[in-house]
Design a protein around this motif. Structure first.
Motif, PDB file in Angstrom:
ATOM      1  N   TYR A 184      69.654  41.124  34.030  1.00 26.00           N
ATOM      2  CA  TYR A 184      69.292  39.742  33.665  1.00 26.00           C
ATOM      3  C   TYR A 184      69.234  38.793  34.860  1.00 26.00           C
ATOM      4  O   TYR A 184      69.168  37.585  34.683  1.00 26.00           O
ATOM      5  N   HIS A 198      57.855  30.941  31.386  1.00 26.55           N
ATOM      6  CA  HIS A 198      58.820  31.454  30.408  1.00 26.55           C
ATOM      7  C   HIS A 198      59.805  30.379  29.987  1.00 26.55           C
ATOM      8  O   HIS A 198      60.039  30.154  28.798  1.00 26.55           O
ATOM      9  N   ARG A 254      59.137  40.487  33.615  1.00 22.45           N
ATOM     10  CA  ARG A 254      58.722  41.074  32.341  1.00 22.45           C
ATOM     11  C   ARG A 254      57.219  41.266  32.194  1.00 22.45           C
ATOM     12  O   ARG A 254      56.783  42.065  31.377  1.00 22.45           O
ATOM     13  N   CYS A 272      67.745  37.157  23.243  1.00 18.43           N
ATOM     14  CA  CYS A 272      67.135  36.835  21.946  1.00 18.43           C
ATOM     15  C   CYS A 272      67.301  35.364  21.581  1.00 18.43           C
ATOM     16  O   CYS A 272      68.413  34.828  21.563  1.00 18.43           O
ATOM     17  N   HIS A 292      65.704  36.273  29.004  1.00 17.17           N
ATOM     18  CA  HIS A 292      65.002  36.762  27.807  1.00 17.17           C
ATOM     19  C   HIS A 292      65.945  37.101  26.666  1.00 17.17           C
ATOM     20  O   HIS A 292      65.529  37.770  25.721  1.00 17.17           O
TER      21      HIS A 292
HETATM   22  C1  HEM Z   1      67.269  41.101  13.443  1.00 18.49           C
HETATM   23  C2  HEM Z   1      68.107  41.048  14.436  1.00 18.49           C
HETATM   24  C3  HEM Z   1      67.624  40.865  15.833  1.00 18.49           C
HETATM   25  C4  HEM Z   1      67.768  41.717  16.875  1.00 18.49           C
HETATM   26  C5  HEM Z   1      68.503  43.053  16.848  1.00 18.49           C
HETATM   27  C6  HEM Z   1      67.108  41.133  18.006  1.00 18.49           C
HETATM   28  C7  HEM Z   1      67.073  41.678  19.266  1.00 18.49           C
HETATM   29  C8  HEM Z   1      66.382  41.152  20.319  1.00 18.49           C
HETATM   30  C9  HEM Z   1      66.291  41.752  21.617  1.00 18.49           C
HETATM   31  C10 HEM Z   1      66.958  43.045  22.042  1.00 18.49           C
HETATM   32  C11 HEM Z   1      65.496  40.955  22.380  1.00 18.49           C
HETATM   33  C12 HEM Z   1      65.027  41.223  23.803  1.00 18.49           C
HETATM   34  C13 HEM Z   1      66.022  40.882  24.847  1.00 18.49           C
HETATM   35  C14 HEM Z   1      65.456  41.181  26.207  1.00 18.49           C
HETATM   36  O1  HEM Z   1      64.280  41.512  26.342  1.00 18.49           O
HETATM   37  O2  HEM Z   1      66.197  41.075  27.186  1.00 18.49           O
HETATM   38  C15 HEM Z   1      65.070  39.854  21.565  1.00 18.49           C
HETATM   39  C16 HEM Z   1      64.220  38.852  21.984  1.00 18.49           C
HETATM   40  C17 HEM Z   1      63.752  37.857  21.179  1.00 18.49           C
HETATM   41  N1  HEM Z   1      64.135  37.596  19.889  1.00 18.49           N
HETATM   42 FE1  HEM Z   1      65.444  38.675  18.792  1.00 18.49          FE
HETATM   43  N2  HEM Z   1      66.575  39.933  17.630  1.00 18.49           N
HETATM   44  C18 HEM Z   1      66.870  39.712  16.310  1.00 18.49           C
HETATM   45  C19 HEM Z   1      66.580  38.601  15.583  1.00 18.49           C
HETATM   46  C20 HEM Z   1      65.803  37.548  16.009  1.00 18.49           C
HETATM   47  C21 HEM Z   1      65.503  36.379  15.235  1.00 18.49           C
HETATM   48  C22 HEM Z   1      66.078  36.103  13.840  1.00 18.49           C
HETATM   49  C23 HEM Z   1      64.635  35.618  15.969  1.00 18.49           C
HETATM   50  C24 HEM Z   1      64.013  34.294  15.649  1.00 18.49           C
HETATM   51  C25 HEM Z   1      64.387  33.519  14.660  1.00 18.49           C
HETATM   52  C26 HEM Z   1      64.402  36.314  17.211  1.00 18.49           C
HETATM   53  C27 HEM Z   1      63.560  35.886  18.216  1.00 18.49           C
HETATM   54  C28 HEM Z   1      63.449  36.494  19.447  1.00 18.49           C
HETATM   55  C29 HEM Z   1      62.572  36.013  20.508  1.00 18.49           C
HETATM   56  C30 HEM Z   1      61.621  34.829  20.427  1.00 18.49           C
HETATM   57  C31 HEM Z   1      62.765  36.874  21.591  1.00 18.49           C
HETATM   58  C32 HEM Z   1      62.077  36.792  22.948  1.00 18.49           C
HETATM   59  C33 HEM Z   1      62.959  36.015  23.909  1.00 18.49           C
HETATM   60  C34 HEM Z   1      62.412  35.944  25.308  1.00 18.49           C
HETATM   61  O3  HEM Z   1      61.603  36.811  25.697  1.00 18.49           O
HETATM   62  O4  HEM Z   1      62.795  35.020  26.044  1.00 18.49           O
HETATM   63  N3  HEM Z   1      65.126  37.483  17.189  1.00 18.49           N
HETATM   64  N4  HEM Z   1      65.629  39.976  20.315  1.00 18.49           N
END
Ligand code: HEM
Length: 419
Positions: free
Chosen positions: A61, A94, A68, A365, A363
């Protein structure tokens, strides 16, 4: 003198098939056999470094060392992520887009989410009382779809919910699938983006006014660094980046129900527990059960870390599942024990089911608070407001297929709603 050592290396032309065959255990298995938190392999026809553990997460990180853009394989972009969304951005672009995402996660909006979630569980439970049995996974996808749309400001008619829930779920059920299941995901992405793109357009033309602070409104009217609206397709990808993962919380809710069933002593404890214990239980569900196996980035510029040389452009995978089960970080990691979170130091790098590091700068979540809020309300409902039976069924879950879901989808019978 610059002392570099070689990274342990898995020999062979390509190991993408082993990754598919071993799933969540691909990195942990090699971490064990190499006795190293870092190893090199070949995936998707290129050299790749795999890393696991807290220190590795801290490195991964570091935005100066990793980036990315151009990392996600096409099959993920065409299903799970969409193209040109926040996941693919770096640096100022970003941060600008991410701050728009994080602005949706205010205290007030999480309180609204809490109420919406409660109401949707009550609505669903009333229906279930009239049914002989339900498959919890299918039902929770629909519940989550209603929650996602209401909270996200996306209008949806009750008769559309089933179909939209299935389309949104196909986006996260299909990325690693082969054949028809994968194509179903690609087709679903087109349908979902077409639907949401149309709504974005209506918001911009003033024909639809979702409440202030909702995803559909804020993303539709968000301006990029040049002061322009996002292209309609990209705005649709970003709205889907909110509603799709909310539907995916259905998976965690199924694991929550599984934990309640497998650990009856925990259920008893929860019946009289305070908010803190509910929180710890939810954290342990997110640590214990498999969801995202890994996160991917590429090396931004040559550097040396702990004597290992990282070359610019190298694909690098961080082991999320394995880090959450790392015996150096967690006592008896394969034991389900919510109490372990009572003394947890809140490190941004040891507990990483939804990525690590900083929300704004990196990045990690954007929806972690949303996930926890929905899971806590759902856990309370399952424990305190619902009585049900689990008939004989296959409750096993795989550590290979991604995402992993209990095989039966969790069949419930004799459902009664209590006050
Ligand atoms: C269901 C359970 C969830 C899991 C297991 C999960 C897991 C993850 C993971 C592993 C990443 C990537 C981290 C990385 O690339 O370093 C991520 C990114 C992201 N998640 Fe989740 N997530 C969940 C729920 C959510 C929810 C509920 C939302 C929105 C309401 C969300 C929105 C996002 C967004 C927008 C990104 C991109 C962030 C970025 O690239 O800056 N996620 N998530």
């Amino acid at each position: 003198m610059n002392m570099t050592k070689s990274i342990p290396r898995e020999e062979g032309l390509d190991h993408s098939l082993s990754l598919l065959r071993e799933g969540y255990m691909y990195i942990p298995n090699r971490k064990k056999s190499f006795a190293s938190n870092v190893f090199e392999t070949r995936l998707l026809g290129q050299s790749a470094i795999c890393m696991s553990g807290e220190k590795a997460a801290e490195l991964f990180y570091d935005e100066e060392k990793f980036m990315r853009n151009g990392v996600a394989p096409k099959r993920l972009q065409k299903t799970l992520f969409g193209e040109e969304g926040v996941q693919t951005l770096d640096d100022e672009a970003h941060r600008h887009r991410k701050s728009m995402f994080m602005s949706l996660m205010t205290k007030n909006s999480l309180e609204a989410l809490h109420e919406i979630t409660k109401t949707q569980w009550q609505f669903a439970a009333k229906k279930w009382e009239q049914m002989e049995q339900i498959i919890l996974y299918d039902e929770t996808k629909e519940i989550m779809c209603r929650i996602a749309c209401e909270w996200g400001g996306v209008p949806i008619k009750e008769e559309e919910v089933k179909e939209r829930a299935e389309q949104l779920a196909a986006l996260f059920e299909s990325p690693t699938a082969l054949g028809p299941q994968h194509w179903k995901g690609r087709h679903a992405r087109k349908q979902v983006e077409h639907w949401i793109g149309g709504l974005v357009n209506q918001v911009r033309e003033g024909n639809l006014t979702p409440p202030e602070g909702t995803a559909l409104r804020e993303i539709s009217l968000h301006k990029d660094l040049e002061g322009k609206w996002l292209e309609e397709e990209i705005a649709a990808v970003e709205v889907v980046n909110i509603i799709r993962p909310i539907v995916a919380i259905a998976i965690y809710i199924n694991f929550t129900a599984l934990a309640i069933h497998h650990y009856p002593e925990q259920k008893e404890k929860l019946e009289t527990a305070d908010a803190k214990y509910f929180q710890m239980f939810v954290q342990e569900v997110r640590r214990f059960y498999p969801f995202f196996p890994m996160a991917a980035a590429k090396v931004r510029k040559d550097f040396t870390w702990e004597g290992y040389s990282f070359k610019k452009g190298t694909l690098t995978l961080l082991d999320l599942y394995g880090t959450n089960h790392d015996a150096e970080l967690w006592d008896n990691p394969d034991l389900f024990n919510p109490y372990r979170f009572s003394g947890w130091n809140n490190s941004p790098f040891d507990f990483i089911p939804q990525g690590g590091g900083d929300y704004m700068m990196g990045h990690r979540c954007a929806g972690e608070f949303v996930t926890i809020e929905i899971m806590e309300v759902s856990l309370k409902f399952l424990v305190n407001h619902l009585i049900y039976q689990l008939p004989e069924q296959d409750l096993s879950y795989s550590l290979v297929s991604m995402p992993s879901i209990p095989k039966s989808g969790i069949i419930l019978t004799d459902i009664k709603k209590i006050m």
